[in-house]
Motif scaffolding. Sequence first.
Motif: not given
Length: 93
Positions: A37-44, A75-83
């Motif tokens: 339920d937490t709003t998250i912003q993603f960074k590639d 604010k929550i930002t997760l830096t993500v990449v494909k598996d």
Amino acid sequence: MTLSALALAGVAHADGRTMPDVTGKGLVNAYQALNYDTTIQFKDGLGARRLVLWPGSWKVCGQNPAPGTPLEGKKITLTVVKDHEQCGAPAAG
């Protein structure tokens, strides 16, 4: 509904929780740790500005705020990449 629709910048709920350590986890597991339920912003993580459409195929390379930080008003930002990609790898192209 895709999770990219949920990725709009916002602040975490003010319920006394602290930021879990989700770096290195799959994105689905990160959502579980954040109670969905937490709003998250993603960074590639490759800088390609891709959207997360299928969270099961992404992993977390970095997070802000740091683990243990109170989430109230953050604010929550997760830096993500494909598996199949490596964290910190340069963007192809």
